[in-house]
Design a protein around this motif. Structure first.
Motif: not given
Length: 297
Positions: A195-206
């Motif tokens: 829910t942090a930087y990975a989310l803003s870069a297009g990653g999935p919610l886990m």
């Protein structure tokens, strides 16, 4: 009242973050929370650095190691960044943490500071939900020697320099070559960090109960380089093929300058962080509120 947690350590945000976020916790707010804990039958100690910055000398102060060895609970007042730092330090001791949110988002500090007493009182008496979050153990290797070693709860990020072009990274998983990527950087995130930087870069919610993590390229040159979900027993190795003033950071707090040929290895830590939430807490409720999803029926 006979509290479940006899000795409670109180932490607050005691200095502004270089990355922004919540402001330092006012001494008056910490004093009020400490007095509330005492009325609930708890013995209160302060983190030594917090005491030094707030002047709350009426309470005993201990360093983090002593808190880990002697306290039954840690109460963290601040934002998620404050909780990340304390969580990493206390994870080896198995001390549970409760977060009172003073920041903006509060994915892991989920009790609002306004009205915290109503949520906290039953938790101190044993009515709570327990939530375990995995940690990553990352190292930077240079010519075979470890030059940096850190734990991360959110993510490990390899980034290009502020004025440089793309970096080229060689990625291996469990010693097996996966790809060479040209990109602005690469994020390895835990479910907590999804829910942090990975989310803003297009990653999935886990969901935090998933035993995995996600690799998310930042602005990849080849658009087929997509986020990749891995089982967390895997060891990820990232080698810096081309040097362009790159760096590695761990939860956006610990920084290491990289040189060409450096390898960053990431594996699951033997430690996890224990979070306590109010009774009835649910991860999806947190997502709905923090991400402003439609409440529905």
């Amino acid at each position: 009242m006979n509290p479940t947690f006899r000795r409670v350590a109180l932490f607050g945000k005691y200095q502004p973050s270089a990355f922004g976020g919540s402001t330092p916790t006012p001494p008056g707010a910490l004093r009020e929370i400490a007095q509330f804990l005492i009325r609930q039958g708890c013995e209160v100690v302060l983190d030594r650095q917090v005491q030094a910055s707030t002047g709350l000398t009426e309470f005993e102060a201990l360093d983090v190691q002593a808190i880990g060895e002697q306290c039954d609970l840690a109460l963290v007042v601040g934002g998620d960044g404050t909780m990340l730092g304390i969580g990493r330090q206390l994870a080896p001791y198995g001390v549970p943490l409760i977060g009172i949110n003073q920041g903006r988002l509060g994915f892991i500090t989920d009790i609002p500071i306004d009205g915290y007493q109503a949520a906290l009182a039953p938790m101190l008496a044993g009515a709570y939900e327990e939530d375990h979050r995995s940690l990553m153990h990352a190292r930077v290797l240079r010519d075979g020697a470890c030059v940096f070693d850190a734990r991360a709860m959110n993510d490990v990020v390899v980034n290009r320099g502020a004025t440089s072009g793309m970096v080229e990274l060689r990625i291996e998983i469990d010693g097996h070559f996966v790809s060479n990527q040209r990109c602005d950087g690469l994020i390895i995130a835990t479910p907590t960090g999804s829910t942090a930087y990975a989310l803003s870069a297009g990653g999935p919610l886990m969901h935090p109960s998933i035993p995995g993590w996600v690799l998310v390229p930042i602005a990849p040159h080849t658009l087929s380089n997509r986020p990749l979900v891995l089982a967390d027993p895997a060891e990820v190795a990232i080698e810096l093929v081309s040097e362009r003033d790159a760096s590695a950071n761990f939860d956006m707090q610990s920084l290491a300058a990289l040189q060409q040929g450096d390898r960053i290895t990431v594996r699951r830590s033997q430690h996890c962080v224990r979070f306590l939430h109010p009774k009835g807490w649910h991860y999806f409720d947190t997502l709905r509120v923090k991400l402003h999803w439609n409440g529905g029926a």
